[in-house]
Design a protein around this motif. Structure first.
Motif, PDB file in Angstrom:
ATOM      1  N   ALA A  72       0.797  -1.223   0.000  1.00 19.65           N
ATOM      2  CA  ALA A  72       0.000   0.000   0.000  1.00 19.65           C
ATOM      3  C   ALA A  72       0.829   1.272   0.000  1.00 19.65           C
ATOM      4  CB  ALA A  72      -0.937  -0.003   1.195  1.00 19.65           C
ATOM      5  N   SER A  73       2.074   1.180   0.400  1.00 20.86           N
ATOM      6  CA  SER A  73       2.913   2.375   0.421  1.00 20.86           C
ATOM      7  C   SER A  73       4.301   2.032  -0.086  1.00 20.86           C
ATOM      8  CB  SER A  73       3.003   2.947   1.835  1.00 20.86           C
ATOM      9  OG  SER A  73       3.909   2.197   2.619  1.00 20.86           O
ATOM     10  N   LEU A  74       5.111   3.037  -0.278  1.00 24.63           N
ATOM     11  CA  LEU A  74       6.453   2.832  -0.819  1.00 24.63           C
ATOM     12  C   LEU A  74       7.423   2.248   0.197  1.00 24.63           C
ATOM     13  CD1 LEU A  74       6.870   6.038  -2.998  1.00 24.63           C
ATOM     14  CD2 LEU A  74       6.727   3.684  -3.811  1.00 24.63           C
ATOM     15  N   THR A  75       6.967   2.087   1.432  1.00 27.37           N
ATOM     16  CA  THR A  75       7.864   1.550   2.452  1.00 27.37           C
ATOM     17  C   THR A  75       7.317   0.316   3.147  1.00 27.37           C
ATOM     18  OG1 THR A  75       6.935   3.030   4.113  1.00 27.37           O
ATOM     19  CG2 THR A  75       8.886   3.820   2.924  1.00 27.37           C
ATOM     20  N   LEU A  76       6.161  -0.167   2.721  1.00 24.59           N
ATOM     21  CA  LEU A  76       5.559  -1.290   3.431  1.00 24.59           C
ATOM     22  C   LEU A  76       4.882  -2.265   2.487  1.00 24.59           C
ATOM     23  CD1 LEU A  76       4.595  -2.729   6.046  1.00 24.59           C
ATOM     24  CD2 LEU A  76       2.604  -1.206   6.012  1.00 24.59           C
ATOM     25  N   SER A  77       5.256  -3.524   2.640  1.00 23.32           N
ATOM     26  CA  SER A  77       4.546  -4.611   1.972  1.00 23.32           C
ATOM     27  C   SER A  77       4.174  -5.629   3.044  1.00 23.32           C
ATOM     28  CB  SER A  77       5.433  -5.277   0.913  1.00 23.32           C
ATOM     29  OG  SER A  77       4.802  -6.425   0.353  1.00 23.32           O
ATOM     30  N   THR A  78       2.994  -6.209   2.919  1.00 26.82           N
ATOM     31  CA  THR A  78       2.568  -7.219   3.879  1.00 26.82           C
ATOM     32  C   THR A  78       2.212  -8.516   3.167  1.00 26.82           C
ATOM     33  OG1 THR A  78       0.264  -6.493   3.802  1.00 26.82           O
ATOM     34  CG2 THR A  78       1.684  -5.502   5.482  1.00 26.82           C
ATOM     35  N   LEU A  79       2.535  -9.611   3.839  1.00 28.03           N
ATOM     36  CA  LEU A  79       2.179 -10.952   3.370  1.00 28.03           C
ATOM     37  C   LEU A  79       1.267 -11.556   4.420  1.00 28.03           C
ATOM     38  CD1 LEU A  79       2.559 -13.588   1.652  1.00 28.03           C
ATOM     39  CD2 LEU A  79       4.543 -14.072   3.086  1.00 28.03           C
ATOM     40  N   THR A  80       0.067 -11.924   4.015  1.00 22.57           N
ATOM     41  CA  THR A  80      -0.869 -12.566   4.934  1.00 22.57           C
ATOM     42  C   THR A  80      -1.057 -14.017   4.512  1.00 22.57           C
ATOM     43  OG1 THR A  80      -2.037 -10.479   5.337  1.00 22.57           O
ATOM     44  CG2 THR A  80      -3.177 -12.514   5.918  1.00 22.57           C
ATOM     45  N   VAL A  81      -0.741 -14.910   5.418  1.00 25.13           N
ATOM     46  CA  VAL A  81      -0.971 -16.332   5.187  1.00 25.13           C
ATOM     47  C   VAL A  81      -2.367 -16.630   5.718  1.00 25.13           C
ATOM     48  CG1 VAL A  81      -0.138 -18.671   5.576  1.00 25.13           C
ATOM     49  CG2 VAL A  81       1.491 -16.765   5.465  1.00 25.13           C
ATOM     50  N   THR A  82      -3.287 -16.924   4.838  1.00 23.21           N
ATOM     51  CA  THR A  82      -4.680 -17.122   5.241  1.00 23.21           C
ATOM     52  C   THR A  82      -4.959 -18.592   5.528  1.00 23.21           C
ATOM     53  OG1 THR A  82      -5.425 -17.409   2.968  1.00 23.21           O
ATOM     54  CG2 THR A  82      -5.389 -15.156   3.833  1.00 23.21           C
ATOM     55  N   SER A  83      -5.820 -18.824   6.509  1.00 21.28           N
ATOM     56  CA  SER A  83      -6.211 -20.184   6.873  1.00 21.28           C
ATOM     57  C   SER A  83      -4.981 -21.093   6.920  1.00 21.28           C
ATOM     58  CB  SER A  83      -7.243 -20.717   5.875  1.00 21.28           C
ATOM     59  OG  SER A  83      -7.750 -21.957   6.287  1.00 21.28           O
TER      60      SER A  83
END
Lengths: 116, 114
Positions: A72-83
């Motif tokens: 969402a921003s130039l300094t943050l990426s997120t990885l969500t492992v679902t279920s």
């Protein structure tokens, strides 16, 4: 050198729950970040390329609905492992480049995910 | 196809001895080559990189690597290892683009004999 921070470093979760891992570039902006998975005693396997402001590009065989990536921003990426399931237990590492024309990658310290 | 081969899975050397870790690559264009080191449970640290110019590259912690185009190799060397060098070492190759993938070798685990 540039610093990439990953959080958390370790997480234990119950099977069926979701886990979010954050990757931050602390002193530079990264339009592109990469997420890797590493099984014990094996090399890093690229999972996906995270692009700021657009959809991630997943490698063949990686389930996009299972591993949700948001940049969402130039300094943050997120990885969500679902279920999450026990077979998702692994070491996840992110990396970022400094910018155009610079292919040196800086890596986060990694996240050890254990699903019980 | 692009690939990186590290033929040695595990190497043990005595402290103070010299070290050479092998790396061979297959790449369709001019490669950009890297060596990373990973301590147990940690992320990766860049030891050195080769983009162009002098084919003998100096890195951190006393490591060096030599690019040999004719042999498609980029072997890592150190004249005298220290116990703290025990770790996993990864050779990697990538194109010169900030949004491009880096391809890793399978890694070589280095153990140091006291």
């Amino acid at each position: 050198g540039a610093v990439v921070s990953q959080h958390p470093s370790r997480v234990i979760c119950k099977s069926g729950t979701s886990v979010k891992i954050e990757c931050r570039s602390l002193d530079f902006q990264a339009t592109t970040m990469f997420w890797y998975r590493q099984f014990p005693k094996q090399s890093l396997m690229l999972m996906a390329t995270s692009n700021e402001g657009s959809k991630a590009t997943y490698e063949q065989g990686v389930e996009k609905d299972k591993f949700l990536i948001n940049h969402a921003s130039l300094t943050l990426s997120t990885l969500t492992v679902t279920s999450a399931h026990p077979e998702d237990s692994s070491f996840y590492i992110c990396s970022a480049h400094l910018g155009a024309g610079n292919t040196e990658a800086f890596f986060g310290q990694g996240t050890r995910l254990t699903v019980v | 196809a692009q690939s990186v081969t590290q033929p040695d899975i595990h190497i043990t050397v005595s402290e103070g001895a010299s070290l050479e870790l092998r790396c061979n690559y297959s790449y369709g264009a001019t490669p950009y080559l890297f060596w990373y080191v990973q301590s147990p449970g940690q992320g990766l640290q860049l030891l050195l990189k080769y983009f162009s110019g002098d084919t003998l590259v100096q890195g951190i912690k006393g490591f060096e690597a030599e690019f040999k185009r004719s042999q498609s190799s980029f072997n890592l060397r150190k004249p005298s290892v220290h116990w703290s060098d025990a770790a996993e070492y990864f050779c990697a190759v990538g194109p010169y683009s900030s949004a491009s993938k880096i391809i890793f070798g399978s890694g070589t685990r280095l153990s140091i004999r006291p």
